[in-house]
Design an enzyme around this catalytic site. Structure first.
Site, mmCIF file in Angstrom:
data_model
loop_
_atom_site.group_PDB
_atom_site.id
_atom_site.type_symbol
_atom_site.label_atom_id
_atom_site.label_comp_id
_atom_site.label_asym_id
_atom_site.label_seq_id
_atom_site.Cartn_x
_atom_site.Cartn_y
_atom_site.Cartn_z
ATOM 1 N N LYS A 177 7.526 11.432 1.880
ATOM 2 C CA LYS A 177 7.642 11.654 0.427
ATOM 3 C C LYS A 177 6.871 10.790 -0.342
ATOM 4 O O LYS A 177 6.618 9.423 -0.253
ATOM 5 C CB LYS A 177 9.318 10.896 -0.089
ATOM 6 C CG LYS A 177 9.805 11.439 -1.025
ATOM 7 C CD LYS A 177 9.114 11.207 -2.680
ATOM 8 C CE LYS A 177 9.211 10.073 -3.316
ATOM 9 N NZ LYS A 177 8.123 9.994 -4.250
ATOM 10 N N GLU B 208 7.095 -2.300 3.851
ATOM 11 C CA GLU B 208 5.494 -2.981 3.629
ATOM 12 C C GLU B 208 5.565 -3.194 2.173
ATOM 13 O O GLU B 208 5.633 -2.214 1.200
ATOM 14 C CB GLU B 208 4.357 -2.049 3.959
ATOM 15 C CG GLU B 208 4.234 -1.963 5.318
ATOM 16 C CD GLU B 208 3.596 -3.277 6.190
ATOM 17 O OE1 GLU B 208 3.457 -4.206 5.468
ATOM 18 O OE2 GLU B 208 3.734 -3.265 7.489
ATOM 19 N N CYS C 162 -1.858 -4.241 -2.080
ATOM 20 C CA CYS C 162 -0.824 -5.004 -1.801
ATOM 21 C C CYS C 162 -1.413 -6.535 -1.373
ATOM 22 O O CYS C 162 -0.761 -7.493 -1.536
ATOM 23 C CB CYS C 162 0.096 -4.580 -0.949
ATOM 24 S SG CYS C 162 -0.508 -3.929 0.484
ATOM 25 N N GLU D 166 3.233 -10.362 -8.984
ATOM 26 C CA GLU D 166 2.399 -9.262 -8.470
ATOM 27 C C GLU D 166 1.949 -8.573 -9.739
ATOM 28 O O GLU D 166 2.780 -7.573 -10.307
ATOM 29 C CB GLU D 166 2.852 -8.402 -7.438
ATOM 30 C CG GLU D 166 1.822 -7.480 -6.977
ATOM 31 C CD GLU D 166 2.361 -6.608 -5.805
ATOM 32 O OE1 GLU D 166 3.305 -6.175 -6.023
ATOM 33 O OE2 GLU D 166 1.790 -6.668 -4.985
HETATM 34 P P1 NAD Z 1 7.453 1.796 -5.964
HETATM 35 O O1 NAD Z 1 8.476 0.872 -5.216
HETATM 36 O O2 NAD Z 1 7.843 2.100 -7.430
HETATM 37 O O3 NAD Z 1 7.424 3.564 -5.291
HETATM 38 C C1 NAD Z 1 7.021 3.443 -4.097
HETATM 39 C C2 NAD Z 1 7.557 4.828 -3.583
HETATM 40 O O4 NAD Z 1 9.113 4.583 -3.555
HETATM 41 C C3 NAD Z 1 7.431 6.020 -4.469
HETATM 42 O O5 NAD Z 1 7.082 7.117 -3.572
HETATM 43 C C4 NAD Z 1 8.609 6.259 -5.283
HETATM 44 O O6 NAD Z 1 8.752 7.637 -5.535
HETATM 45 C C5 NAD Z 1 9.670 5.907 -3.965
HETATM 46 N N1 NAD Z 1 10.965 5.362 -4.757
HETATM 47 C C6 NAD Z 1 11.181 4.836 -6.160
HETATM 48 N N2 NAD Z 1 12.437 4.369 -6.213
HETATM 49 C C7 NAD Z 1 13.042 4.738 -4.970
HETATM 50 C C8 NAD Z 1 14.173 4.677 -4.449
HETATM 51 N N3 NAD Z 1 15.123 4.012 -5.089
HETATM 52 N N4 NAD Z 1 14.723 4.850 -3.464
HETATM 53 C C9 NAD Z 1 13.516 5.515 -2.374
HETATM 54 N N5 NAD Z 1 12.408 5.675 -2.935
HETATM 55 C C10 NAD Z 1 11.908 5.461 -4.293
HETATM 56 O O7 NAD Z 1 6.268 1.186 -5.998
HETATM 57 P P2 NAD Z 1 4.849 1.810 -6.405
HETATM 58 O O8 NAD Z 1 4.879 1.151 -7.996
HETATM 59 O O9 NAD Z 1 4.789 3.016 -6.511
HETATM 60 O O10 NAD Z 1 3.832 0.917 -5.592
HETATM 61 C C11 NAD Z 1 3.328 -0.410 -6.091
HETATM 62 C C12 NAD Z 1 3.778 -1.449 -5.102
HETATM 63 O O11 NAD Z 1 3.703 -1.103 -3.728
HETATM 64 C C13 NAD Z 1 3.339 -2.834 -5.374
HETATM 65 O O12 NAD Z 1 4.219 -3.670 -5.465
HETATM 66 C C14 NAD Z 1 2.491 -3.112 -3.996
HETATM 67 O O13 NAD Z 1 2.271 -4.439 -3.632
HETATM 68 C C15 NAD Z 1 3.237 -2.225 -3.049
HETATM 69 N N6 NAD Z 1 2.248 -1.717 -2.066
HETATM 70 C C16 NAD Z 1 2.596 -2.669 -0.718
HETATM 71 C C17 NAD Z 1 1.682 -2.276 0.175
HETATM 72 C C18 NAD Z 1 2.028 -2.857 1.715
HETATM 73 O O14 NAD Z 1 1.409 -2.573 2.604
HETATM 74 N N7 NAD Z 1 2.638 -4.038 1.706
HETATM 75 C C19 NAD Z 1 1.011 -1.126 0.333
HETATM 76 C C20 NAD Z 1 0.665 -0.498 -1.071
HETATM 77 C C21 NAD Z 1 1.509 -0.998 -1.968
#
Ligand code: NAD
Length: 502
Positions: A198, A272, A306, A403
């Site tokens: 997804k 992650e 991240c 963050e």
């Molecule tokens: P997000 O959590 O809003 O979304 C991430 C993904 O999850 C998207 O595909 C979204 O559609 C999906 N999603 C949203 N709600 C969901 C739910 N209830 N159940 C299942 N899936 C759901 O995050 P974002 O804003 O898209 O990404 C930014 C964040 O990701 C930052 O906080 C960053 O630190 C983190 N990040 C972490 C890493 C790592 O490796 N640790 C890498 C990249 C990004």
């Protein structure tokens, strides 16, 4: 800093990318490209201009169900079960070759979708994706069990097997979209799992193109299914009773929600999540190396990483010099469209993220931080935020705790009175524990700090070394489990013990 990109993207992209953008994109289920069951679609925007560049399918709960069924069939009955480990490795290698062949196009798609500068995407992220697939292609033939010498070895022959965990749901964020997808699918495919992927709603394009290449590589139908859509589609995947494991990259808030939901069926979960990573600069550090690294630690991907090194702790003796040089470096950066080869820094991915970052900047202003450079939205087209250096930041301010996920450096001081324990306490005074970095020529000090800081990776006199063989993941609320290396592979296997009475 120059003005935001004004030219037409048409002049910058390859004919393949042009043709891809105008196509009607679909979901990839059981080896077929299908419309969402309710014919849902979503607009894909170029964050540098805010204009729509493509239309993707918006799947729903019913599509997730079809995709999970296809993945289950491919896992239980389908050809994936019968594919030899050697062939699994070969297919991953073939996919890597195809990504290499289409690297330019894939890089253009991520630049258009996410905004990062072309060279960073092409030479960094796409190249890393190829390396990653080839690395895990090698693992497919080396997933060994063990012979176990139990107490009475003359009566029992005992061994372990490492079996694929089954049907895996993989949910990825919008930053670094192709690489995120490849980081997820490579170990899962090497281990013999089948997948429902997804992608993030803001950046679905390169994942769709990846699906086409998966098909071209000859990976059997149903092994990798791709359902584009919003968070509710991710939630449906997490809730699905026939999914064995969820692998998630994204925000800590969503990660917690996923862990709670997955508990209902006791799915395996790896996460992650976010970070608020500290960088320590001691007076004996090589400042020539510190400046581009500390700036790059935050400005890479416009701070949407991240591992962004967003807490910069500088020793009093070099504080003013480091701030002055980082400020000068920051002023030299060119903001613009990622396709413009002169661009150093692209936009944020969406209006929502831009507003989130400027909201944090407002809080920093109210809390009394000093804005040395930047601090505002850049231009009126697209979603740009100026690279920003803040000083006189206190550990208690929200800009030092939360963050931000934007191009914002929060500089703080430390002094000779601060012993290692005091510095480590400051580093660890966060709910996150993803990364940290220490700049000094004192080897003893560097290792003592590296051991005491609670983070999944500590870089000494460097930043952002990633390697497919180096485990990566977070302590505390930065996640569960480690990706990359054998640790990454083991997220996708179950250990089984077999005992034969002799
Ligand atoms: P997000 O959590 O809003 O979304 C991430 C993904 O999850 C998207 O595909 C979204 O559609 C999906 N999603 C949203 N709600 C969901 C739910 N209830 N159940 C299942 N899936 C759901 O995050 P974002 O804003 O898209 O990404 C930014 C964040 O990701 C930052 O906080 C960053 O630190 C983190 N990040 C972490 C890493 C790592 O490796 N640790 C890498 C990249 C990004």
């Amino acid at each position: 800093m120059n003005a935001a990109f004004n030219g037409s993207i048409e002049t910058y992209i390859s004919p393949q990318t042009r043709a891809f953008l105008v196509r009607q994109h679909r979901l990839f289920i059981d080896g077929k490209w299908v419309e969402a069951t309710d014919s849902g679609t979503m607009a894909v925007l170029d964050p540098a201009t805010g204009r729509q560049i493509a239309t993707a399918a918006a799947g729903g709960r019913g599509d997730i169900d079809l995709a999970v069924k296809a993945a289950r069939r491919a896992f239980e009955q389908g050809p994936w079960r019968r594919t030899t480990t050697g062939d699994r490795g070969r297919l991953l290698w073939t996919l890597a070759d195809l990504i290499e062949k289409h690297a330019e196009e894939l890089a253009e798609l991520d630049v258009l979708d996410e905004g990062s500068p072309y060279a960073t995407v092409r030479n960094g992220y796409v190249a890393d994706a190829i390396k990653h697939l080839r690395y895990y292609a090698g693992w497919a033939t080396k997933i060994n069990g063990q012979s176990v010498p139990v107490d009475n070895p003359n009566e029992w022959h005992v061994y372990t097997r490492r079996e694929p965990v089954g049907v895996v749901g993989q949910i990825i964020p919008w930053n670094v979209p192709l690489l995120m997808a490849v980081w997820k699918i490579s170990p899962a495919l090497a281990a013999g799992c089948t997948i429902v992927l997804k992608p993030a709603e803001d950046t679905p394009l390169s994942a769709v193109r990846l699906g086409e290449l998966v098909q071209e590589a000859g990976i059997p139908d149903g092994v990798l299914n791709i359902v584009t859509g919003d968070g509710s589609v991710g939630a449906a995947l997490v809730e699905h009773p026939d999914v064995d494991k969820i692998a998630f990259t994204g925000s800590t808030a969503t990660g917690k929600r996923i862990a709670q939901t997955a508990a209902g069926t006791l799915k395996r979960v790896s996460l992650e999540l976010g970070g608020k990573s500290p960088i320590f600069v001691f007076p004996d550090a090589d400042l020539k190396a510190v400046i581009p690294a500390a700036a790059g630690a935050v400005y890479l991907n416009s701070g949407q990483a991240c591992t962004a090194g967003s807490r910069l702790y500088i020793h009093r003796k070099v504080h003013d010099e480091v701030v002055a040089r980082i400020t000068e470096y920051t002023k030299s950066l060119k903001l613009g469209h990622g396709l413009d080869r002169a661009t150093d820094l692209g936009p944020l991915v969406s209006e929502r993220q831009m507003n989130r970052v400027t909201g944090f900047l407002d809080e920093g202003r109210r809390d009394g931080a000093t804005f040395v450079v930047g601090g505002e939205r850049h231009g009126s087209e697209g979603f740009f935020v100026e690279p920003t250096v803040l000083t006189e930041v206190l550990d208690t301010m929200s800009i030092a705790r939360e963050e931000i996920f934007g191009p914002v450096i929060s500089a703080m001081r430390f002094d000779d009175d601060d012993d290692v324990e005091a510095l480590v306490r400051r580093a660890n005074a966060t709910e996150y524990g993803l990364a940290a970095s220490i700049w000094t020529s004192d080897v003893k000090l560097a290792h003592r700090m590296a051991h005491a800081i609670r983070a999944g990776v500590v870089w000494i006199n460097g930043y952002n070394l990633f390697d497919p063989n180096l485990p990566f993941g977070g302590f505390k609320q930065s996640g569960w489990g480690r990706e990359m290396g054998f640790d990454g592979l083991s997220l996708y296997t179950e250990s089984k013990s077999v005992a034969v009475a002799l």
